[in-house]
Write a protein that holds these residues in place. Sequence first.
Motif, PDB file in Angstrom:
ATOM      1  N   GLY A 140      -7.056   4.600  12.453  1.00 13.57           N
ATOM      2  CA  GLY A 140      -8.223   5.175  11.790  1.00 13.57           C
ATOM      3  C   GLY A 140      -8.184   5.096  10.279  1.00 13.57           C
ATOM      4  N   LEU A 141      -7.043   4.706   9.706  1.00 13.00           N
ATOM      5  CA  LEU A 141      -6.946   4.576   8.248  1.00 13.00           C
ATOM      6  C   LEU A 141      -7.426   3.191   7.812  1.00 13.00           C
ATOM      7  CD1 LEU A 141      -3.474   6.236   7.500  1.00 13.00           C
ATOM      8  CD2 LEU A 141      -5.754   7.222   7.193  1.00 13.00           C
ATOM      9  N   PRO A 142      -8.195   3.105   6.747  1.00 16.00           N
ATOM     10  CA  PRO A 142      -8.706   1.790   6.292  1.00 16.00           C
ATOM     11  C   PRO A 142      -7.569   0.897   5.807  1.00 16.00           C
ATOM     12  CG  PRO A 142      -9.220   3.511   4.703  1.00 16.00           C
ATOM     13  CD  PRO A 142      -8.675   4.211   5.909  1.00 16.00           C
ATOM     14  N   GLU A 143      -7.574  -0.342   6.266  1.00 11.48           N
ATOM     15  CA  GLU A 143      -6.537  -1.294   5.867  1.00 11.48           C
ATOM     16  C   GLU A 143      -6.760  -1.826   4.448  1.00 11.48           C
ATOM     17  OE1 GLU A 143      -5.782  -4.365   8.671  1.00 11.48           O
ATOM     18  OE2 GLU A 143      -6.115  -3.075  10.423  1.00 11.48           O
ATOM     19  N   GLU A 144      -7.972  -1.617   3.918  1.00 14.13           N
ATOM     20  CA  GLU A 144      -8.264  -2.143   2.582  1.00 14.13           C
ATOM     21  C   GLU A 144      -7.356  -1.519   1.518  1.00 14.13           C
ATOM     22  OE1 GLU A 144     -10.424  -1.119   4.715  1.00 14.13           O
ATOM     23  OE2 GLU A 144     -11.667  -2.873   5.163  1.00 14.13           O
ATOM     24  N   LEU A 145      -6.962  -0.243   1.716  1.00 16.61           N
ATOM     25  CA  LEU A 145      -6.077   0.401   0.747  1.00 16.61           C
ATOM     26  C   LEU A 145      -4.722  -0.292   0.708  1.00 16.61           C
ATOM     27  CD1 LEU A 145      -6.860   4.159   1.527  1.00 16.61           C
ATOM     28  CD2 LEU A 145      -7.681   2.794  -0.397  1.00 16.61           C
ATOM     29  N   GLU A 146      -4.203  -0.654   1.848  1.00 19.71           N
ATOM     30  CA  GLU A 146      -2.920  -1.350   1.888  1.00 19.71           C
ATOM     31  C   GLU A 146      -3.051  -2.768   1.343  1.00 19.71           C
ATOM     32  OE1 GLU A 146      -1.166  -1.026   5.782  1.00 19.71           O
ATOM     33  OE2 GLU A 146      -2.101   0.921   6.070  1.00 19.71           O
ATOM     34  N   GLU A 147      -4.161  -3.406   1.640  1.00 20.49           N
ATOM     35  CA  GLU A 147      -4.364  -4.763   1.117  1.00 20.49           C
ATOM     36  C   GLU A 147      -4.418  -4.749  -0.405  1.00 20.49           C
ATOM     37  OE1 GLU A 147      -7.916  -6.016   3.011  1.00 20.49           O
ATOM     38  OE2 GLU A 147      -6.968  -6.339   4.988  1.00 20.49           O
ATOM     39  N   ALA A 148      -5.056  -3.719  -0.973  1.00 19.34           N
ATOM     40  CA  ALA A 148      -5.091  -3.608  -2.436  1.00 19.34           C
ATOM     41  C   ALA A 148      -3.686  -3.387  -2.992  1.00 19.34           C
ATOM     42  CB  ALA A 148      -6.005  -2.455  -2.840  1.00 19.34           C
ATOM     43  N   ALA A 149      -2.864  -2.583  -2.269  1.00 20.49           N
ATOM     44  CA  ALA A 149      -1.493  -2.353  -2.712  1.00 20.49           C
ATOM     45  C   ALA A 149      -0.671  -3.630  -2.637  1.00 20.49           C
ATOM     46  CB  ALA A 149      -0.852  -1.257  -1.853  1.00 20.49           C
ATOM     47  N   LEU A 150      -0.919  -4.455  -1.604  1.00 20.12           N
ATOM     48  CA  LEU A 150      -0.209  -5.736  -1.495  1.00 20.12           C
ATOM     49  C   LEU A 150      -0.596  -6.679  -2.621  1.00 20.12           C
ATOM     50  CD1 LEU A 150      -0.429  -6.337   2.372  1.00 20.12           C
ATOM     51  CD2 LEU A 150       1.541  -5.520   1.069  1.00 20.12           C
ATOM     52  N   VAL A 151      -1.871  -6.661  -3.009  1.00 18.05           N
ATOM     53  CA  VAL A 151      -2.327  -7.491  -4.124  1.00 18.05           C
ATOM     54  C   VAL A 151      -1.648  -7.069  -5.420  1.00 18.05           C
ATOM     55  CG1 VAL A 151      -4.335  -8.083  -5.539  1.00 18.05           C
ATOM     56  CG2 VAL A 151      -4.534  -8.035  -3.045  1.00 18.05           C
ATOM     57  N   ASP A 152      -1.399  -5.762  -5.557  1.00 20.60           N
ATOM     58  CA  ASP A 152      -0.743  -5.242  -6.761  1.00 20.60           C
ATOM     59  C   ASP A 152       0.757  -5.492  -6.765  1.00 20.60           C
ATOM     60  OD1 ASP A 152      -3.109  -4.357  -7.779  1.00 20.60           O
ATOM     61  OD2 ASP A 152      -2.901  -2.306  -6.987  1.00 20.60           O
ATOM     62  N   GLY A 153       1.276  -6.099  -5.710  1.00 24.99           N
ATOM     63  CA  GLY A 153       2.691  -6.483  -5.717  1.00 24.99           C
ATOM     64  C   GLY A 153       3.594  -5.697  -4.798  1.00 24.99           C
ATOM     65  N   LEU A 154       3.067  -4.733  -4.087  1.00 28.53           N
ATOM     66  CA  LEU A 154       3.896  -3.960  -3.169  1.00 28.53           C
ATOM     67  C   LEU A 154       4.148  -4.739  -1.884  1.00 28.53           C
ATOM     68  CD1 LEU A 154       2.418  -0.346  -3.432  1.00 28.53           C
ATOM     69  CD2 LEU A 154       4.545  -1.197  -4.422  1.00 28.53           C
ATOM     70  N   THR A 155       5.293  -4.491  -1.265  1.00 33.81           N
ATOM     71  CA  THR A 155       5.568  -5.050   0.051  1.00 33.81           C
ATOM     72  C   THR A 155       4.887  -4.186   1.108  1.00 33.81           C
ATOM     73  OG1 THR A 155       7.592  -3.757   0.297  1.00 33.81           O
ATOM     74  CG2 THR A 155       7.777  -5.930  -0.763  1.00 33.81           C
ATOM     75  N   HIS A 156       4.967  -4.625   2.368  1.00 31.00           N
ATOM     76  CA  HIS A 156       4.406  -3.817   3.446  1.00 31.00           C
ATOM     77  C   HIS A 156       5.102  -2.460   3.535  1.00 31.00           C
ATOM     78  CE1 HIS A 156       1.564  -6.607   5.276  1.00 31.00           C
ATOM     79  NE2 HIS A 156       2.439  -7.581   5.071  1.00 31.00           N
ATOM     80  N   ILE A 157       6.428  -2.473   3.317  1.00 28.11           N
ATOM     81  CA  ILE A 157       7.170  -1.203   3.354  1.00 28.11           C
ATOM     82  C   ILE A 157       6.761  -0.325   2.181  1.00 28.11           C
ATOM     83  CG2 ILE A 157       9.462  -0.171   3.210  1.00 28.11           C
ATOM     84  CD1 ILE A 157      10.571  -2.614   4.624  1.00 28.11           C
ATOM     85  N   GLY A 158       6.602  -0.920   1.008  1.00 24.48           N
ATOM     86  CA  GLY A 158       6.175  -0.145  -0.151  1.00 24.48           C
ATOM     87  C   GLY A 158       4.783   0.415   0.018  1.00 24.48           C
ATOM     88  N   ALA A 159       3.868  -0.376   0.596  1.00 17.57           N
ATOM     89  CA  ALA A 159       2.511   0.116   0.837  1.00 17.57           C
ATOM     90  C   ALA A 159       2.520   1.252   1.851  1.00 17.57           C
ATOM     91  CB  ALA A 159       1.625  -1.029   1.331  1.00 17.57           C
ATOM     92  N   PHE A 160       3.371   1.130   2.853  1.00 16.17           N
ATOM     93  CA  PHE A 160       3.482   2.205   3.837  1.00 16.17           C
ATOM     94  C   PHE A 160       4.020   3.473   3.189  1.00 16.17           C
ATOM     95  CE2 PHE A 160       6.518   4.423   6.651  1.00 16.17           C
ATOM     96  CZ  PHE A 160       5.618   4.983   7.536  1.00 16.17           C
ATOM     97  N   ARG A 161       5.054   3.337   2.373  1.00 20.09           N
ATOM     98  CA  ARG A 161       5.704   4.518   1.788  1.00 20.09           C
ATOM     99  C   ARG A 161       4.831   5.182   0.732  1.00 20.09           C
ATOM    100  NH1 ARG A 161       9.240   5.239  -2.479  1.00 20.09           N
ATOM    101  NH2 ARG A 161       9.271   2.983  -2.886  1.00 20.09           N
ATOM    102  N   ARG A 162       4.119   4.409  -0.067  1.00 23.37           N
ATOM    103  CA  ARG A 162       3.381   4.974  -1.189  1.00 23.37           C
ATOM    104  C   ARG A 162       1.908   5.256  -0.889  1.00 23.37           C
ATOM    105  NH1 ARG A 162       5.497   1.773  -6.643  1.00 23.37           N
ATOM    106  NH2 ARG A 162       7.754   2.098  -6.289  1.00 23.37           N
ATOM    107  N   ILE A 163       1.330   4.537   0.057  1.00 23.56           N
ATOM    108  CA  ILE A 163      -0.103   4.679   0.322  1.00 23.56           C
ATOM    109  C   ILE A 163      -0.362   5.311   1.689  1.00 23.56           C
ATOM    110  CG2 ILE A 163      -2.301   3.493   0.476  1.00 23.56           C
ATOM    111  CD1 ILE A 163      -1.048   3.392  -2.303  1.00 23.56           C
ATOM    112  N   THR A 164       0.123   4.662   2.734  1.00 19.32           N
ATOM    113  CA  THR A 164      -0.240   5.068   4.092  1.00 19.32           C
ATOM    114  C   THR A 164       0.409   6.387   4.486  1.00 19.32           C
ATOM    115  OG1 THR A 164      -0.383   2.728   4.656  1.00 19.32           O
ATOM    116  CG2 THR A 164      -0.375   4.303   6.473  1.00 19.32           C
ATOM    117  N   LEU A 165       1.696   6.534   4.206  1.00 18.62           N
ATOM    118  CA  LEU A 165       2.409   7.742   4.640  1.00 18.62           C
ATOM    119  C   LEU A 165       1.839   9.013   4.018  1.00 18.62           C
ATOM    120  CD1 LEU A 165       4.672   8.733   6.438  1.00 18.62           C
ATOM    121  CD2 LEU A 165       6.258   8.457   4.514  1.00 18.62           C
TER     122      LEU A 165
END
Length: 271
Positions: free
Chosen positions: A159-184
């Motif tokens: 239910g969480l929008p994937e666009e937030l993680e995609e923006a974090a990946l564009v900014d240089g975060l890894t999938h783990i970093g996007a999970f830890r800083r955005i999704t979690l």
Amino acid sequence: MKHSSGYKIFRVVALVLVVLSLVAPLLWMVSASFKTNVDIYDSSKALIFSPTLANYDTVFQQANYLQFVFNSLWVAFAATLLSLILGVPAAYSMSRFNMKKSALVVLMARVIPGVSLLVPWYYVFSNLQMIGGFGVLILSHMFVSLPLIVYIMMGYFDGLPEELEEAALVDGLTHIGAFRRITLPLSVPGVATAGILSFIFSWNNFMFALVLASGNTKTLPVAIFDFVGYASIDWGGLMAATTVVTLPIMVIALFVQKYIVSGLTAGATKG
């Protein structure tokens, strides 16, 4: 208008009957915990009786229930914490990387009756000399907690929008970093919901502790059976012990029900 009024009356009456059917046994349990065994059997003292605290004295002083309360708290807390540490990242991976087969395995673990695993568990853990310890109880409770947490969190991550993680990946975060800083951080309500439900299921679990625990590590649901003897049953002590098991978890559920509902409904829709 008459039809609407009749429907409202029917709904109120039906609601009252349902509430009474659910609450009446609990009220009888609490009132019986303040009665002697003689008063429990006396129907004339169902409502009017002389209350006594002897049953609770038996529970906390003679039966050493504080130790069993600690055992239940420790097993439920440890099983829930370990299940969250393992289950939340697993649910995120299954949700984001479309791991349908792994999700099916988790669902199968939820469907399989726990009693079917008790015999092989007992054989394996007895060979490992773990029977009677807290470790085997925590691992067995994780069999219930871990699939539950993964199942709830997968719906929440969907239910969480994937666009937030995609923006974090564009900014240089890894999938783990996007999970830890955005999704979690965004999934805290879902984590709280899964953790609360996991703790409740672990607290109420009877079957695993009955077979795998020892006299020093048994939990509250198993300790209740100390009041059931071969020739007689101490109904007053049994009701007091049952009250000790039931009321704390009911109070917790009442205070956190809005968080449970909000967490479940948030993970029930996508987008």
